[in-house]
Design a protein around this motif. Structure first.
Motif, PDB file in Angstrom:
ATOM      1  N   GLY A 218       0.819  -1.211   0.000  1.00 51.55           N
ATOM      2  CA  GLY A 218       0.000   0.000   0.000  1.00 51.55           C
ATOM      3  C   GLY A 218       0.848   1.254   0.000  1.00 51.55           C
ATOM      4  N   LEU A 219       1.929   1.228   0.755  1.00 51.41           N
ATOM      5  CA  LEU A 219       2.828   2.377   0.801  1.00 51.41           C
ATOM      6  C   LEU A 219       3.479   2.619  -0.554  1.00 51.41           C
ATOM      7  N   SER A 220       3.883   1.541  -1.233  1.00 49.51           N
ATOM      8  CA  SER A 220       4.526   1.697  -2.539  1.00 49.51           C
ATOM      9  C   SER A 220       3.579   2.331  -3.549  1.00 49.51           C
ATOM     10  N   VAL A 221       2.325   1.908  -3.536  1.00 47.51           N
ATOM     11  CA  VAL A 221       1.338   2.482  -4.459  1.00 47.51           C
ATOM     12  C   VAL A 221       1.157   3.970  -4.189  1.00 47.51           C
ATOM     13  N   LEU A 222       1.050   4.339  -2.915  1.00 54.85           N
ATOM     14  CA  LEU A 222       0.832   5.749  -2.556  1.00 54.85           C
ATOM     15  C   LEU A 222       2.035   6.605  -2.934  1.00 54.85           C
ATOM     16  N   LEU A 223       3.232   6.160  -2.585  1.00 58.11           N
ATOM     17  CA  LEU A 223       4.426   6.956  -2.859  1.00 58.11           C
ATOM     18  C   LEU A 223       4.665   7.128  -4.357  1.00 58.11           C
ATOM     19  N   LEU A 224       4.501   6.053  -5.113  1.00 57.77           N
ATOM     20  CA  LEU A 224       4.732   6.158  -6.555  1.00 57.77           C
ATOM     21  C   LEU A 224       3.638   6.961  -7.247  1.00 57.77           C
ATOM     22  N   MET A 225       2.466   6.974  -6.661  1.00 63.41           N
ATOM     23  CA  MET A 225       1.408   7.829  -7.208  1.00 63.41           C
ATOM     24  C   MET A 225       1.783   9.300  -7.053  1.00 63.41           C
ATOM     25  N   LEU A 226       2.423   9.625  -5.926  1.00 60.94           N
ATOM     26  CA  LEU A 226       2.884  10.996  -5.714  1.00 60.94           C
ATOM     27  C   LEU A 226       3.986  11.360  -6.711  1.00 60.94           C
ATOM     28  N   VAL A 227       4.887  10.431  -6.959  1.00 62.89           N
ATOM     29  CA  VAL A 227       6.046  10.712  -7.803  1.00 62.89           C
ATOM     30  C   VAL A 227       5.662  10.785  -9.272  1.00 62.89           C
TER      31      VAL A 227
END
Length: 722
Positions: A526-535
């Motif tokens: 879940g964290l990876s999806v959120l962070l990469l969505m920001l980037v």
């Protein structure tokens, strides 16, 4: 972020002497603090809230003589039946007396008094009780314990001291230097410049030196397990080299594009440095996230490694630009130092571009082959078993392994995994009344070989019963036995009955970690999806990255199980005995691989997005991103594989498995997932890869790691080659 780091890079370049002196002072200061404040590392694994840990705490309070570290001296006579002779008895009693008078020992049990003798009269077990815990036993005390029975050995007897007291701190030797040497060679080949390679390696070594010195300086106040510093060293060295590599590579490209050294450094830190900060942050968050599992020793391991990664990031964005300032154009290969920028530094005919063209052209076969191959590699993972390592998995020739082999040879595997039942009540009468009931119930459990007579504390309120299982510490049958015993004695209401011992503690630790694994995996994905969505401001790119990470983890687990648990190709890595994986390896591996996987994802895909937003088609942006990033990512992956692989040659099976799993995981993620499946999927998705709902695009903050906010036409150029 890019603008802030751009200014930081230029400031570090201009004040390079000051920056270098500051880091040197920090290194020396923390080094001095480490030498004066360093504390001992712990070899025990505590697990608050479990029954086995409650029993240990209870013994420390009411029966302190039985709460310290224990040792078992295995004795083997030259001939069968010799223990029954007067001469044999004299030898065993002399060894027992010698053990009882060792420094730190409170007593040794005569095997003739407790009938700790084998039926053939050739083997005996001497139980030794130390005053403190295993991590409190000094090196001098441990060395004296290992030398016990020297006279008997000279007479042809086998004397093998063992037990938890021998669980010392893993040693880092010369074999890990091989990984660093290979990393240096990769840097030289990648850069074609000894100056660039040496500066990158120096930058990483200073960073890992600062991180490790700070960690050891804190070890006097924070209890570290023996594996925590090794993990911190392993990860800090790998990411330190990689982060400096990324910034140096971008700086060299900027120089070849005609920028002045100061501008080149500023833009390198603003672009590649932004990716370094983001990638480092993901590693730190994943490692610090181990705290949510609520297991103290794992939390400390995660925070220790996160600390070294944080230092690596700070060194990369401050000391690296300072060192680049000292190096000037010498970071370039000699043939390119006087190259005219007008000739053009960029090429689209290198291996990275050719590979990208091939993968995007054959995207469907590339995806299918990648998915099927990783799926097959993941198959052994379904048989994965977790346990804390016992002496049976120790390196052949070690004292712990010699003791374990001798005990198994003379008494059977159950004697290496003894359990302890603690019976306690408010009065001595209640305890004495409960002990026979507990003994009878324990003996009824299937898999119990014997129950030793009880030992009472001075008050008589607490009793300790030894239980010998028929199977070894890491056998599945022993795990079943632990649950059966707890079920059988759970109905006694007149006293508290708790099951503990090293075997029970290992089972409790493994079960709690296994239960936490799905929760932690969900958190990380879940964290990876959120962070990469920001980037990347995309929906499908983060989902693709998360699925790729899951493929990496599954395949890595499968290969590690096949080698370390099933024994396939074990001889190639010097593994003496296959055994279940150490219980904290999977959850630790997920946290570390997550951060490293995001490294490669960011460095490759950020360039794809950069070209896409500047007008290239989605397919051409994918090819450009792969073409420009493949060489650097390949070098970074080879460096990490080399550093992690260097730890495979350690004798400690825990460190060996960690180094192997991380090296394999990086290889799979970099070369199969990120450099093959990712560009194939990106080509297949085409423009849809960069789609994001407008409302979500407005809500998400723009962190700008590609340097879009920087002036695309810098004025700080060199008019002529230097």
């Amino acid at each position: 972020m890019a603008t802030l780091l751009y200014r930081l890079g230029r400031a570090s370049f201009r004040r390079r002497r000051f920056v270098a002196v500051v880091w040197l002072v920090v290194l020396v200061g923390l080094g001095a603090a480490a030498l004066t404040l360093k504390g001992p590392t712990a070899s025990n694994f505590t697990m608050p809230g479990t029954e086995s840990q409650r029993a240990i705490d209870l013994l420390a309070e009411r029966f302190p003589a039985a709460s310290g570290a224990t040792g078992t001296i295995a004795v083997k006579a030259p001939q069968a039946g010799q223990l029954g002779t007067p001469q044999g008895q004299a030898v065993v009693k002399q060894v027992t007396k010698e053990a009882a008078t060792l420094p730190g020992v409170v007593g040794a049990v005569d095997p003739y008094q407790v009938q700790a003798l084998s039926p053939d009269g050739r083997y005996a077990l001497i139980q030794v009780q130390f005053a403190g815990r295993a991590d409190a036993v000094t090196d001098a005390q441990r060395a004296a314990y290992e030398k016990v029975g020297a006279q008997a050995k000279a007479e042809g007897w086998q004397i093998a001291p063992g037990g938890e007291v021998l669980n010392g701190e893993p040693e880092v030797g010369s074999t890990e230097a091989l990984g660093v040497l290979v990393a240096a060679i990769v840097l030289i080949v990648t850069f074609g410049s000894l100056v660039a390679a040496g500066m990158t390696m120096l930058n990483a070594l200073i960073g890992v030196g600062v991180g490790m010195a700070g960690l050891y300086a804190l070890s006097g106040a924070v209890e570290l397990t023996g594996t925590a510093p090794i993990l911190a060293l392993m990860l800090g060295l790998a990411v330190g080299i990689d982060y400096s590599l990324f910034i140096t590579s971008r700086h060299r490209q900027n120089l070849l594009d005609g920028l002045s050294p100061e501008e080149a450094v500023g833009r390198a830190v603003g672009t590649a440095g932004s990716a370094v900060v983001f990638a480092g942050a993901t590693v730190v968050i994943a490692l610090a996230g181990l705290a949510v599992v609520n297991i103290p020793f794992l939390t400390v391991m995660g925070l220790a490694a996160a600390g070294t990664v944080t230092v690596a990031v700070l060194v990369a964005i401050t000391l690296a630009p300072a060192l680049l300032g000292f190096a000037g154009r010498k970071v370039l290969p000699r043939r390119l130092r006087h190259r005219n920028p007008a000739v053009g530094a960029r090429t689209r005919s290198g291996f990275g571009f050719r590979w990208a063209h091939w993968v995007t052209k054959l995207r469907i076969p590339a995806i299918l082959v990648g998915l099927i191959g990783l799926g097959l590699l993941a198959v052994p993972a379904q048989d994965m078993r977790l346990a804390l390592p016992d002496a049976a998995a120790a390196a052949e020739g070690s004292a712990a392994r010699a003791n374990n082999d001798l005990v198994r040879e003379g008494f059977g595997v159950g004697f290496t995994g003894r359990l302890a039942v603690v019976v306690t009540a408010d009065s001595p009468q209640a305890t004495q009344a409960a002990v026979p009931q507990v003994t009878a119930l324990v003996q009824k459990a299937d898999g119990v070989l014997a129950v030793a007579p009880p030992q009472f504390d001075p008050s008589g309120r607490t009793a300790l019963l030894g239980v010998i299982p028929k199977t070894g510490p890491t056998d599945a049958a022993t795990e079943t036995l632990v649950h059966d015993i707890r079920h059988h004695v759970g109905g006694i209401g007149t006293a508290d009955v708790l099951l503990t011992g090293a075997t029970a503690i290992g089972i409790d630790v493994s079960e709690k970690l296994a239960a936490a694994l799905p929760v932690y995996l969900l958190l990380v994905v879940g964290l990876s999806v959120l962070l990469l969505m920001l980037v990347f401001r995309s929906i499908l790119v983060p989902l693709k990255a998360a699925l790729g990470f899951l493929l990496t983890v599954a395949a890595t687990f499968g290969i590690t199980v096949a080698v370390f648990q099933q024994g396939h190709l074990a001889d190639l890595i010097g593994l003496d005995t296959p055994a279940p994986l150490v219980s904290f390896l999977p959850i630790l591996l997920i946290g570390i691989l997550f951060g490293l996987a995001m490294d490669y994802e960011v460095f490759l895909v950020s360039r794809m997005r950069e070209d896409f937003v500047h007008g290239d088609t989605a397919r051409q942006a994918t090819i450009n991103g792969m073409g420009h990033g493949a060489r650097v990512v390949t070098a970074a992956a080879l460096i990490m594989i080399s550093v992690f692989g260097g730890f495979v040659f350690l004798h400690d099976p825990v460190i060996k498995s960690m180094g192997f799993a991380l090296a394999v995981g990086v290889a799979i993620d970099a070369f199969v997932v990120r450099m093959t499946i990712v560009p194939a999927v990106m080509s297949l998705l085409n423009n849809a890869a960069w789609w994001i709902p407008r409302w979500l695009d407005r809500v998400l903050p723009n962190i700008d790691i590609e340097g879009e906010s920087l002036d695309p036409h810098p004025t700080h150029r060199e008019p002529t080659p230097v």
